[in-house]
Design an enzyme around this catalytic site. Structure first.
Site, PDB file in Angstrom:
ATOM      1  N   SER B  21       1.017  -1.243   0.208  1.00 45.25           N
ATOM      2  CA  SER B  21       0.462   0.186  -0.085  1.00 45.25           C
ATOM      3  C   SER B  21       0.977   1.500  -0.186  1.00 45.25           C
ATOM      4  O   SER B  21       0.522   2.043  -0.950  1.00 45.25           O
ATOM      5  CB  SER B  21      -0.849   0.066   1.093  1.00 45.25           C
ATOM      6  OG  SER B  21      -1.269  -1.244   1.109  1.00 45.25           O
ATOM      7  N   ARG B  44       0.128   8.033   5.997  1.00 46.81           N
ATOM      8  CA  ARG B  44      -0.205   6.887   6.643  1.00 46.81           C
ATOM      9  C   ARG B  44      -2.005   7.587   6.544  1.00 46.81           C
ATOM     10  O   ARG B  44      -2.841   6.495   7.133  1.00 46.81           O
ATOM     11  CB  ARG B  44       0.301   6.646   8.104  1.00 46.81           C
ATOM     12  CG  ARG B  44      -0.416   5.523   9.042  1.00 46.81           C
ATOM     13  CD  ARG B  44       0.796   5.206  10.081  1.00 46.81           C
ATOM     14  NE  ARG B  44       1.857   4.501   9.643  1.00 46.81           N
ATOM     15  CZ  ARG B  44       2.019   3.160   9.631  1.00 46.81           C
ATOM     16  NH1 ARG B  44       0.574   2.236   9.918  1.00 46.81           N
ATOM     17  NH2 ARG B  44       2.640   2.781   9.104  1.00 46.81           N
ATOM     18  N   HIS B  47      -3.465   6.444   3.326  1.00 46.01           N
ATOM     19  CA  HIS B  47      -3.763   5.107   3.257  1.00 46.01           C
ATOM     20  C   HIS B  47      -4.606   4.387   4.371  1.00 46.01           C
ATOM     21  O   HIS B  47      -5.020   3.891   4.423  1.00 46.01           O
ATOM     22  CB  HIS B  47      -2.229   4.282   4.696  1.00 46.01           C
ATOM     23  CG  HIS B  47      -2.059   2.611   5.050  1.00 46.01           C
ATOM     24  ND1 HIS B  47      -2.263   2.387   6.166  1.00 46.01           N
ATOM     25  CD2 HIS B  47      -2.114   1.202   3.389  1.00 46.01           C
ATOM     26  CE1 HIS B  47      -2.432   0.485   6.435  1.00 46.01           C
ATOM     27  NE2 HIS B  47      -1.598   0.391   4.763  1.00 46.01           N
TER      28      HIS B  47
END
Lengths: 215, 215
Positions: B21, B44, B47
């Site tokens: 990812s 993040r 993500h």
């Protein structure tokens, strides 16, 4: 605890904020072809994400809302894939009908078995969930692997969910898992693309329980 | 619980999914001007949301990351505005330094006081939090009213947070509250616009604790 030293009157109440938000969504959403009850769910998903693209990407199986309302009114269990989904769900409304919310991913037997099989806890949790929550609502907002496993269990006749709310987010397998879900002829609410997540999954479930309550 | 009847080998592990990812995010993000540690947080957040627009809308006070890392390493309290933020935060990493996560919104005294003052629980919870978590990290992902109250308390010298992660989502006051936060000269992580939410707030905090651990 004395809060009075910092007190100032504040006029905006949570209900007013929500109503104003829904009005803005109605004003800005533009054209769409959702039915009235579907739109109630779309609206709350947009409210939770401030993302019209995400809200408008929702897909409903024709029997999704009817099946979800029936499951809630019958007090069927709600299964969440992760704790963030579990805590966000309005339990008071489910409890009126005898319903409750369950998450299996941190259960001792699930963690142990995932380690033994060298697979994800999300997958093992789904295997446990389908045995413990027959006919329930499966609300998956985080783990594509959980959704893929649930789809497999449905196909193999090992799971009979009342409704699947499948809205995992991410770059690996999320979009693919939702495409697979959309191929099933069982009640589902899902969306197209990578977006999703715990907050929108919670929003969809809570919107559904409001519909169940309104009758 | 016997899971073996449905066992099938699965090769994709959570760590592999995460790495893949992050690679996709690196490949697709395009141009940006985030510093290395800032980018670790942006990455993040993307993500957790699959939303590049949201990730790229992040704003960092110049001392934000340094202050956040210091607070984590000093074992300062983390305050979450809602339970969804609380449960998503990786506690094991904070506990290594003596840290813990707190949410005050459902405390009896907070609920009682909010009713008495005819205001939101989120506001009253912040008044309690600044007294109980001096120098801590305030992670606000849901309630703009909580963030606005925290900003007011900072301005009036009643709050000295180590870092504010202010990422509430919504149509009423969310964007405005974040604009106000961005005007303060204290460590903050926030963003421009309506988007945000519990999952991205959790992602930002967890990214920060990974940075604290890496040293």
């Amino acid at each position: 605890m004395d809060f009075r030293t910092t007190f100032r009157p504040l006029t905006v109440q949570p209900e007013q904020i929500e109503q104003k938000s829904f009005q803005i969504i109605d004003d800005e959403i533009g054209e769409h072809s959702f039915a009235e009850q579907q739109y109630a769910i779309v609206q709350r998903v947009i409210h939770a994400s401030a993302d019209f693209e995400l809200g408008k990407s929702l897909l409903f199986h024709p029997r999704a809302i009817e099946a979800g309302i029936s499951a809630i009114r019958a007090g069927k269990k709600v299964v969440a894939d992760v704790q963030m989904v579990q805590v966000g769900i309005n339990k008071a409304r489910l409890e009126k009908y005898g319903g409750s919310v369950h998450v299996y991913i941190s259960d001792d037997d699930v963690m142990k078995e995932a380690k033994r099989l060298n697979t994800t806890r999300a997958i093992v949790a789904m295997r446990k969930a389908v045995k413990e929550a027959d006919g329930g609502i499966f609300a998956i907002g985080n783990a594509p692997t959980a959704l893929l496993e649930l789809i497999r269990l449905v196909k193999e006749g090992e799971a009979r969910p009342g409704l699947i709310i499948g809205l995992p987010v991410g770059f690996v397998s999320a979009a693919e898992s939702k495409e697979e879900l959309a191929k099933l002829d069982i009640p589902f609410i899902t969306n197209i693309g990578r977006k999703g997540g715990s907050t929108v999954t919670v929003a969809a479930l809570n919107a559904l329980s409001i519909l169940a309550e309104r009758g």
